[in-house]
Design a protein around this motif. Structure first.
Motif, PDB file in Angstrom:
ATOM      1  N   HIS A 107       0.590  -1.015  -0.435  1.00 59.83           N
ATOM      2  CA  HIS A 107      -0.063  -0.419   0.312  1.00 59.83           C
ATOM      3  C   HIS A 107       1.177   1.564  -0.008  1.00 59.83           C
ATOM      4  O   HIS A 107       0.579   2.396  -0.984  1.00 59.83           O
ATOM      5  CB  HIS A 107      -1.237  -0.013   1.015  1.00 59.83           C
ATOM      6  CG  HIS A 107      -1.287   1.321   1.431  1.00 59.83           C
ATOM      7  ND1 HIS A 107      -3.016   1.180   1.057  1.00 59.83           N
ATOM      8  CD2 HIS A 107      -1.661   1.762   2.111  1.00 59.83           C
ATOM      9  CE1 HIS A 107      -3.239   2.819   1.714  1.00 59.83           C
ATOM     10  NE2 HIS A 107      -2.725   2.955   2.546  1.00 59.83           N
ATOM     11  N   HIS A 111       1.333   4.251  -3.261  1.00 59.91           N
ATOM     12  CA  HIS A 111       0.932   5.954  -2.655  1.00 59.91           C
ATOM     13  C   HIS A 111       2.230   6.772  -3.606  1.00 59.91           C
ATOM     14  O   HIS A 111       2.190   7.600  -4.078  1.00 59.91           O
ATOM     15  CB  HIS A 111       1.038   6.227  -1.421  1.00 59.91           C
ATOM     16  CG  HIS A 111      -0.375   6.484  -0.422  1.00 59.91           C
ATOM     17  ND1 HIS A 111      -1.206   7.050  -0.785  1.00 59.91           N
ATOM     18  CD2 HIS A 111      -0.555   5.690   0.157  1.00 59.91           C
ATOM     19  CE1 HIS A 111      -2.152   6.401   0.291  1.00 59.91           C
ATOM     20  NE2 HIS A 111      -2.012   6.023   1.159  1.00 59.91           N
ATOM     21  N   TYR A 128       4.456  10.835   2.904  1.00 59.15           N
ATOM     22  CA  TYR A 128       3.217   9.545   2.968  1.00 59.15           C
ATOM     23  C   TYR A 128       2.882   9.728   4.728  1.00 59.15           C
ATOM     24  O   TYR A 128       3.498   9.139   5.935  1.00 59.15           O
ATOM     25  CB  TYR A 128       4.340   8.231   2.765  1.00 59.15           C
ATOM     26  CG  TYR A 128       2.987   7.045   3.059  1.00 59.15           C
ATOM     27  CD1 TYR A 128       1.644   7.917   2.512  1.00 59.15           C
ATOM     28  CD2 TYR A 128       2.826   5.836   3.883  1.00 59.15           C
ATOM     29  CE1 TYR A 128       0.420   6.292   3.042  1.00 59.15           C
ATOM     30  CE2 TYR A 128       2.002   5.397   3.446  1.00 59.15           C
ATOM     31  CZ  TYR A 128       0.785   5.465   3.179  1.00 59.15           C
ATOM     32  OH  TYR A 128      -0.429   4.627   3.886  1.00 59.15           O
ATOM     33  N   SER A 130      -0.286   9.575   6.741  1.00 57.26           N
ATOM     34  CA  SER A 130      -1.442   9.454   7.012  1.00 57.26           C
ATOM     35  C   SER A 130      -1.871   8.554   8.416  1.00 57.26           C
ATOM     36  O   SER A 130      -1.091   9.144   9.367  1.00 57.26           O
ATOM     37  CB  SER A 130      -1.557   7.609   6.027  1.00 57.26           C
ATOM     38  OG  SER A 130      -1.507   6.711   6.391  1.00 57.26           O
ATOM     39  N   ASP A 286      -6.709   6.552   1.055  1.00 54.27           N
ATOM     40  CA  ASP A 286      -6.788   5.386   1.229  1.00 54.27           C
ATOM     41  C   ASP A 286      -7.278   5.099  -0.480  1.00 54.27           C
ATOM     42  O   ASP A 286      -8.853   5.797  -0.183  1.00 54.27           O
ATOM     43  CB  ASP A 286      -7.038   4.314   1.995  1.00 54.27           C
ATOM     44  CG  ASP A 286      -6.098   4.556   3.146  1.00 54.27           C
ATOM     45  OD1 ASP A 286      -4.442   5.212   2.624  1.00 54.27           O
ATOM     46  OD2 ASP A 286      -5.933   4.189   3.775  1.00 54.27           O
TER      47      ASP A 286
HETATM   48 MG    MG Z   1      -2.922   4.906   2.874  1.00 52.97          MG
END
Ligand code: MG
Ligand code: AMP
Length: 326
Positions: A107, A111, A128, A130, A286
Motif C-alpha cells: 500500500h 501511494h 507519506y 497518513s 486510501d
Molecule cells: Mg494510506
C-alpha cells in the motif's frame, strides 16, 4: 491493459479501475464514527457490508463488466488483518471465478507510484503522511527506502487521538484543520525530531494535559498542533531531499489533504528550487486506483501471485519489497 484494484488496509474499502495510466473509476467507502475511534473487527464488518456495492459502482463508473478486466490487484500489506483479509478474499474470488491474474501490492508503495505517475515526476521523495503511517520514502538501490519515519504513532492517528480527547469523532484531521483556521495564537508544544525520525507520543500527552486544564481554547491547540507537527514533517522531508540529492517532492496519505501541510511543503520546495506535487485528494487518501495502478505495472514485469501465495502481510515494511519494475 485494464487493472481492477481493491484497497482495504484500514478504514477504507475502495475499488479503482485503471487502463494503463488512465483512471476509469475510483470508488470508496470510508468507515466513520460520531464519537470514538476505530475497532478493527468493526472495520472488517464494514468492508464486508460495502464490498459488493463499491465493486458494482466502480464497474458502472468505468462502463465495464468484470469480464473486461485483465488483472485483479489488492493491497496485500501493510495494514490491519481484519481489514486486509476482506479485500484479499474479494480479489481471490474474482481471480478464481473469472480466471484473472492476481497481484498483491504494498500500500505505501502504491501511494508513491500513483504520485509519481500523476505528477510525471521521475524520482521523487514521497512524504507519506497518513493515519497509521508516516514515512519519508525514496528509491535507492532497487528498493523504496525509508529515510525517516515516526517512532510511534502515524501523524493521522496522533491527530485523531487528540481529536478524540476533544470529543470529536473519526476522522479528526479535517475537524482539527477547520478549528485551526480560527486561530493564529501559537502555544509552545514539544517538537520531536530525532535525526530523520519524528515522534508524537510525548506531544499527545502534553496536548491532552493542556486540553484538560481548560486554560487553552481548542482552536489555539489545533492551530499549534498543526504548526508543530507539520514543521517536523517538512524538516525531515527537506533533509531527505538534500541527503538524497533529489529535487522532487510528492505527497501521499490522508493527512496530505491538509491545506496548511501542502502550503508548508510548497514553501520549502520553492525555497530550495525543488518541484512540488500534490495529487488530488481522491489519490491522497486510501484508494483503489493506486492499488490498480501499482498492480498493473508490477504485473507487466511478471509479479503476479498464485492464490495460495496471496496471504496478507500485515507487518510488511516498505523496504522489504524488491522493486523490479523500475
Ligand atoms: Mg494510506
Ligand atoms: P489515510 O490513512 O491515508 O486514508 O488517511 C486517513 C487519515 O488522514 C486520518 O487520520 C484523517 O484524520 C487524516 N486526514 C484526512 N483529512 C485530513 C486533513 N484535512 N487534515 C489532517 N488530517 C487529515
Amino acid at each position: 491493459m485494464i487493472s481492477l484494484g481493491i484497497e482495504s488496509t484500514a478504514h477504507t474499502f475502495g475499488v479503482g479501475i485503471v487502463k494503463d495510466s488512465e483512471v476509469l473509476a475510483n470508488v470508496r467507502d470510508l468507515y466513520t464514527t460520531e464519537k470514538g475511534g476505530l475497532i478493527p473487527v468493526k472495520l472488517g464488518e464494514h468492508h464486508v457490508e460495502v464490498c459488493d456495492k463499491v465493486l458494482s459502482q466502480a464497474l458502472e463508473k468505468a462502463k465495464l463488466s468484470i469480464k473486461d478486466i485483465d488483472i485483479v490487484s489488492f493491497s496485500i500489506a501493510p495494514g490491519l488483518a481484519h481489514s486486509l483479509k476482506v479485500g484479499a478474499t474479494v480479489a481471490r474470488t474474482i481471480s478464481l471465478v473469472h480466471k484473472k491474474p492476481l497481484v498483491g501490492v504494498n500500500h505505501a508503495i502504491a501511494h508513491l507510484e500513483i504520485g509519481r505517475m500523476l505528477s510525471k515526476s521521475n524520482d521523487p521523495i514521497l512524504l507519506y503522511a497518513s493515519g497509521a503511517n508516516t514515512q519519508v520514502i525514496a528509491y535507492d538501490g532497487g528498493k523504496y527506502r525509508v529515510f525517516g519515519e515516526t517512532l510511534d504513532n502515524g501523524v493521522g492517528n496522533f491527530i485523531d487521538s487528540f481529536a478524540r480527547e476533544a470529543g470529536l469523532g473519526f476522522p479528526g484531521g479535517p475537524k482539527i484543520e477547520q478549528l485551526a483556521l480560527k486561530s493564529k495564537n501559537y502555544i509552545e508544544l514539544p517538537y520531536s525530531v530525532k535525526g530523520m525520525d519524528v515522534s508524537f507520543g510525548g506531544l499527545l500527552t502534553n496536548l491532552t494535559t493542556k486540553l484538560k486544564s481548560g486554560k487553552y481554547s481548542l482552536e489555539d491547540l489545533s492551530f499549534s498542533t498543526q504548526e508543530t507537527v507539520f514543521a517536523m514533517l517538512v524538516e525531515v522531508s527537506e533533509r531527505a531531499l538534500a541527503h538524497c540529492e533529489k529535487d522532487e517532492l510528492v505527497l501521499g496519505g490522508g493527512v496530505a489533504c491538509n491545506k496548511r501541510l501542502q502550503e508548508m511543503c510548497r514553501l520549502m520546495c520553492e525555497a530550495r528550487g525543488a518541484k512540488f506535487y500534490c495529487p488530488e485528494n481522491q489519490f491522497l487518501v486510501d484508494n483503489g486506483a493506486m492499488i490498480a495502478y501499482l498492480g498493473l505495472i508490477m504485473h507487466k514485469t511478471g509479479n503476479s501471485a498464485q492464490v495460495r501465495d496471496s496471504k496478507i502481510r500485515p507487518y510488511e515494511r516498505t523496504d522489504d519489497v524488491v522493486v523490479n519494475w523500475r
